[in-house]
Design an enzyme around this catalytic site. Structure first.
Site, PDB file in Angstrom:
ATOM      1  N   LYS A   9       1.753  30.002  57.289  1.00 27.86           N
ATOM      2  CA  LYS A   9       0.369  29.769  56.813  1.00 27.86           C
ATOM      3  C   LYS A   9       0.080  28.282  56.676  1.00 27.86           C
ATOM      4  CE  LYS A   9      -0.322  34.228  54.858  1.00 27.86           C
ATOM      5  NZ  LYS A   9      -0.213  35.144  53.746  1.00 27.86           N
ATOM      6  N   LYS A  31     -27.600  54.050  50.035  1.00 30.47           N
ATOM      7  CA  LYS A  31     -26.338  54.652  49.595  1.00 30.47           C
ATOM      8  C   LYS A  31     -25.893  55.693  50.620  1.00 30.47           C
ATOM      9  CE  LYS A  31     -24.251  57.209  45.854  1.00 30.47           C
ATOM     10  NZ  LYS A  31     -24.502  58.183  44.813  1.00 30.47           N
ATOM     11  N   PHE A  84      -2.683  29.351  48.896  1.00 29.63           N
ATOM     12  CA  PHE A  84      -1.701  30.266  48.330  1.00 29.63           C
ATOM     13  C   PHE A  84      -1.262  31.226  49.430  1.00 29.63           C
ATOM     14  CE2 PHE A  84      -1.469  29.803  43.689  1.00 29.63           C
ATOM     15  CZ  PHE A  84      -2.399  28.790  43.517  1.00 29.63           C
ATOM     16  N   CYS A 108       0.820  -1.207   0.000  1.00 32.82           N
ATOM     17  CA  CYS A 108       0.000   0.000   0.000  1.00 32.82           C
ATOM     18  C   CYS A 108       0.860   1.266   0.000  1.00 32.82           C
ATOM     19  CB  CYS A 108      -0.924  -0.012   1.204  1.00 32.82           C
ATOM     20  SG  CYS A 108      -0.030  -0.204   2.754  1.00 32.82           S
ATOM     21  N   LYS A 130      -2.905  27.005  58.952  1.00 27.99           N
ATOM     22  CA  LYS A 130      -4.131  26.623  58.244  1.00 27.99           C
ATOM     23  C   LYS A 130      -4.215  25.111  58.005  1.00 27.99           C
ATOM     24  CE  LYS A 130      -4.380  31.209  56.272  1.00 27.99           C
ATOM     25  NZ  LYS A 130      -5.239  32.079  55.481  1.00 27.99           N
ATOM     26  N   ASP A 182     -10.009  39.891  53.516  1.00 28.37           N
ATOM     27  CA  ASP A 182      -9.780  39.604  54.939  1.00 28.37           C
ATOM     28  C   ASP A 182     -10.750  40.361  55.832  1.00 28.37           C
ATOM     29  OD1 ASP A 182      -7.658  37.856  54.523  1.00 28.37           O
ATOM     30  OD2 ASP A 182      -6.229  39.499  54.306  1.00 28.37           O
TER      31      ASP A 182
HETATM   32  N1  CTP Z   1      -7.855  32.581  52.639  1.00 22.12           N
HETATM   33  C1  CTP Z   1      -9.061  32.088  53.035  1.00 22.12           C
HETATM   34  N2  CTP Z   1      -9.941  32.886  53.727  1.00 22.12           N
HETATM   35  C2  CTP Z   1      -9.607  34.144  54.044  1.00 22.12           C
HETATM   36  C3  CTP Z   1      -8.362  34.644  53.658  1.00 22.12           C
HETATM   37  C4  CTP Z   1      -7.501  33.840  52.967  1.00 22.12           C
HETATM   38  O1  CTP Z   1      -9.362  30.934  52.746  1.00 22.12           O
HETATM   39  N3  CTP Z   1     -10.477  34.876  54.692  1.00 22.12           N
HETATM   40  C5  CTP Z   1      -6.940  31.687  51.913  1.00 22.12           C
HETATM   41  C6  CTP Z   1      -6.518  32.227  50.564  1.00 22.12           C
HETATM   42  O2  CTP Z   1      -7.387  31.822  49.524  1.00 22.12           O
HETATM   43  C7  CTP Z   1      -5.133  31.643  50.400  1.00 22.12           C
HETATM   44  C8  CTP Z   1      -4.607  31.521  51.827  1.00 22.12           C
HETATM   45  O3  CTP Z   1      -5.767  31.567  52.649  1.00 22.12           O
HETATM   46  O4  CTP Z   1      -5.160  30.350  49.854  1.00 22.12           O
HETATM   47  C9  CTP Z   1      -3.657  32.603  52.209  1.00 22.12           C
HETATM   48  O5  CTP Z   1      -4.198  33.847  51.896  1.00 22.12           O
HETATM   49  P1  CTP Z   1      -3.392  35.164  52.181  1.00 22.12           P
HETATM   50  O6  CTP Z   1      -4.264  36.346  51.833  1.00 22.12           O
HETATM   51  O7  CTP Z   1      -2.052  35.091  51.551  1.00 22.12           O
HETATM   52  O8  CTP Z   1      -3.155  35.064  53.728  1.00 22.12           O
HETATM   53  P2  CTP Z   1      -3.968  35.541  54.982  1.00 22.12           P
HETATM   54  O9  CTP Z   1      -4.324  34.360  55.774  1.00 22.12           O
HETATM   55  O10 CTP Z   1      -5.079  36.427  54.572  1.00 22.12           O
HETATM   56  O11 CTP Z   1      -2.855  36.290  55.801  1.00 22.12           O
HETATM   57  P3  CTP Z   1      -2.202  37.750  55.553  1.00 22.12           P
HETATM   58  O12 CTP Z   1      -3.254  38.569  54.864  1.00 22.12           O
HETATM   59  O13 CTP Z   1      -1.876  38.206  56.933  1.00 22.12           O
HETATM   60  O14 CTP Z   1      -0.976  37.512  54.727  1.00 22.12           O
END
Ligand code: CTP
Length: 422
Positions: A361, A314, A347, A159, A365, A304
């Site tokens: 963290k 408003k 993260f 072929c 956590k 946060d």
């Molecule tokens: N995160 C979460 N809930 C929140 C704040 C943060 O689940 N209220 C999660 C984010 O999605 C991320 C991780 O925690 O995966 C770290 O978030 P980051 O903002 O870096 O840390 P914080 O715990 O908020 O600490 P800081 O702001 O003092 O750095």
């Protein structure tokens, strides 16, 4: 007394592969070696290539072709009665498929079912047809059914292709037919087959998707906390990392749900997407899915703080405004306290002390992996490259500097490798 049985009946089946002309030479070769009791059975299509007269002239016996031939009714039974070997040279993909499935719609296939002896099959076809899983499956089925398959050789094919599918040379085919004729226990035959279906020809175990059947929950985008009926506190998250993670984890076979705040990124069509606004809403949706999830990735930019005294009207611009903020629930930390089988990934976006903050963290956590990356004026949000460390529970750290798609791919790879033997 000689144990060589030159009178043993040989039935040569010829199907309509381009190599069918070689069957004539195989018959000649067997005759040269002293075998006289050879009959042939042709498929109707073989007759398009070769005249039945040729076979009759060479064997001295009219080839069998039609089931309903005048004066030769039921001859498929007769044709096989005195035969020791039924060799199909060449066997096309079509004939192989029919034999493997017990289809008996012409003389050759009917003979195969009627024959009580052993059948020797010499496949020959285009390399792609030979490699096709249907052909492989059928050949293995035939082996299971007690046939002996002499696999084709590699080389230049009629072929125009190069590859596996060539009929072995005439003398080789004759060798095997002759051997098969004399071996009493056909199992013994196996030890002689050097070109039989090799290990590599066996159907390969299906490649597995390392995260198949796993459920992944990804939070993404930026949460939105209302100040009043028109104003909000949010962030610049685009949802790009969440989108890339959704893609990469799906590519490894996982079923992905994205719980997302504000985003501009488009999530892949095959991910389930749940839209939320506030941290509270995000937490509620995550909590609903948490038990059934295997992997949870907190890629969302979670606010946060929220406004303590939300105004449904408003707020008027009368004087300077001071907003009182209170902490939101830390979703990752809350999950870390209740997690069971789940792999928890967070993260850590940091401006400084990246490693230290990332490790803190991870512990605080109770995460299994923290992706700690540097954020600054030109880094993090919308920025294409991320640099930082993957921080593991056992203290290992892996430095990286990658684009967002690459980072997501690495995370998916790491999760598959570290937690699911992928
Ligand atoms: N995160 C979460 N809930 C929140 C704040 C943060 O689940 N209220 C999660 C984010 O999605 C991320 C991780 O925690 O995966 C770290 O978030 P980051 O903002 O870096 O840390 P914080 O715990 O908020 O600490 P800081 O702001 O003092 O750095």
């Amino acid at each position: 007394m000689s144990f060589i049985d030159y009178s043993a009946g040989i039935l040569i089946g010829v199907s309509s592969g381009i190599a069918c002309y070689k069957s004539i030479e195989v018959i000649r070769e067997l005759q040269k070696r002293g075998y006289k009791n050879i009959e042939t059975v042709l498929t109707k299509n073989t007759v398009n290539f070769l005249s039945p007269n040729l076979f009759e002239a060479i064997t001295g016996k009219k080839p069998y072709i039609e089931v309903f031939e005048e004066g030769r009714l039921l001859s498929h039974i007769k044709a096989v009665e005195d035969k020791k070997v039924f060799a199909i040279v060449p066997a096309t993909a079509n004939i192989i498929g029919k034999l493997a499935n017990g289809i008996a719609d012409d003389f050759l296939t009917t003979c195969y079912l009627a024959f009580k002896g052993k059948t020797l099959i010499f496949p020959s076809m285009n390399a792609n047809m030979y490699e096709h899983s249907a052909t492989k499956r059928n050949l293995f089925q035939l082996q299971e059914d007690g046939c002996y398959v002499v696999s084709p050789e590699e080389g230049y094919l009629a072929c125009g292709y190069e590859g596996k599918g060539r009929l072995p040379d005439i003398e080789t085919i004759a060798d095997y037919i002759e051997l098969f004729l004399h071996i009493k226990d056909s199992e013994t035959f196996k030890q002689f087959i050097t070109i039989n279906l090799l290990e590599e020809d066996k159907p390969k175990p299906k490649p597995k998707d390392p995260l198949a059947g796993k459920k992944v929950l990804i939070t993404s985008g930026g949460t939105v906390e209302p100040i009043d009926s028109v104003r909000v506190i949010t962030n610049r998250s685009s949802g790009t990392m969440g989108k890339e993670l959704a893609k990469m984890f799906s590519f490894l076979g996982a079923k992905v749900t994205v719980i997302t705040g504000n985003h501009t990124a488009r999530y892949p069509a095959y991910a389930d997407v749940i839209e939320v606004k506030t941290v509270e809403e995000m937490y509620r949706e995550v909590a609903v899915k948490f038990d059934e999830s295997d992997i949870v990735i907190m890629a969302a930019a979670v606010s946060d703080f929220k406004v303590k005294n939300y105004s449904s009207k408003k707020i008027k611009k009368k004087s300077n405004l001071t907003l009182e903020l209170e902490k939101t629930i830390d979703i990752l930390e809350t999950l870390g306290k209740t997690k069971k089988h789940q792999v928890l990934i967070g993260f850590a976006a940091e401006t400084d002390n990246l490693l230290e903050n990332g490790e803190d963290k991870l512990k605080r956590k109770n995460a299994d992996l923290i992706v700690a990356n540097t954020v600054g004026e030109n880094k993090g949000f919308g920025d294409r490259n991320l640099s930082g460390y993957f921080i593991f529970k056992d203290g290992r750290k892996e430095e990286f500097s990658l684009s967002k798609p690459e980072t997501a791919e690495r995370i998916a790879e790491i999760v598959a490798r570290e937690f699911f033997n992928g």
